[in-house]
Design a protein around this motif. Structure first.
Motif, short mmCIF file in Angstrom:
data_model
loop_
_atom_site.label_atom_id
_atom_site.label_comp_id
_atom_site.label_asym_id
_atom_site.label_seq_id
_atom_site.Cartn_x
_atom_site.Cartn_y
_atom_site.Cartn_z
N ASP A 191 0.82 -1.21 0.00
CA ASP A 191 0.00 0.00 0.00
C ASP A 191 0.86 1.26 0.00
N ALA A 194 0.80 6.68 -6.73
CA ALA A 194 -0.30 7.63 -6.92
C ALA A 194 0.19 9.06 -6.73
N ARG A 238 -8.00 10.52 -10.88
CA ARG A 238 -9.02 9.91 -10.03
C ARG A 238 -8.50 9.75 -8.60
N GLU A 281 -7.78 8.12 -5.29
CA GLU A 281 -7.59 6.71 -4.92
C GLU A 281 -8.25 6.45 -3.56
N LEU A 309 -7.42 3.01 -1.61
CA LEU A 309 -6.03 3.03 -1.15
C LEU A 309 -5.85 4.00 0.01
N GLY A 314 -3.63 2.67 -15.59
CA GLY A 314 -2.55 2.15 -14.76
C GLY A 314 -1.47 1.43 -15.52
#
Length: 221
Positions: A25, A32, A44, A46, A49, A216
């Protein structure tokens, strides 16, 4: 010691499995953060996450507090604290970059469904408050004192066909990027189709790879 199975294969001790998930993570958060920092437009949010990262931060904060008062090894506590500080920096920077983009492009974001739907609930509330406050301020202190044809908040004059007073992100900005896999059929602006090798750095127009960033397949650097 309890263990956890990963993908039906070998088992990992619970502590090692939790560490693996946490590390993953943090890596995703860093990715990100890099993408958001390099992209000219807002990406966008996240949400899943960020939710997980916040939970992990809370757990580590509790662990640091317990170990600090429980006579644990100071070195272990300092390592926990270092990882915590690093994760907090990434999270705060990620959120700050998004707020800066919202402040710069708030009117454009609010009137563009694609961008509006990329915001979190809190970001939407923030954007609405900002646009309302700025609109009220400008109308009361600036626009009301101009000739009638120039009192639009979004247009230079009533004769303008578009909202030419609204700043928009420059999608033709060139960005540094890297593909995770071999990609073909990338259409360069006014150019031939382009191919990208995995793990090779490319300097390319953001507009040409925008869908691949969103899916991604490409990371910005």
């Amino acid at each position: 010691m309890a263990s956890s199975s990963v993908d039906g294969g070998s088992t990992l001790p619970t502590e090692d499995y939790d560490f693996l998930i946490s590390t993953t993570d943090v890596v995703l958060l860093k990715r990100a953060w890099r993408n958001e920092k390099a992209a000219p437009e807002i990406l966008r949010f996240e949400s899943d996450l960020i939710s997980r990262v916040r939970e992990q931060i809370q757990l580590v904060e509790e662990t640091v507090e317990e170990n600090s008062t429980g006579g644990s090894d100071p070195l272990s506590v300092s390592l926990y604290q270092m990882d915590l500080d690093r994760t907090l920096f990434l999270l705060r920077s990620y959120l700050r970059i998004r707020i800066q983009k919202i402040e710069k492009y708030m009117f454009h974001i609010q009137k563009t469904d694609e961008l509006w739907n990329r915001l979190s609930k809190e970001e939407k509330n923030f954007t609405s408050r900002c646009t309302n406050d700025l609109k009220q301020h400008l109308e009361e202190n600036v626009l009301s004192k101009l000739p009638e044809n120039y009192q639009s908040l979004l247009k230079q004059s009533v004769t303008s066909d578009e909202d030419d007073m609204v700043p928009e992100p420059r999608l033709d900005t060139f960005v540094l990027c890297r593909s995770k896999e071999y990609l073909t059929g990338i259409q360069l602006e006014d150019g031939p189709l382009f191919e990208m090798e995995p793990d090779v750095l490319y300097f390319i127009c953001y507009k040409s790879i925008k869908p691949l960033v969103e899916s991604g397949k490409i990371d910005l650097l």
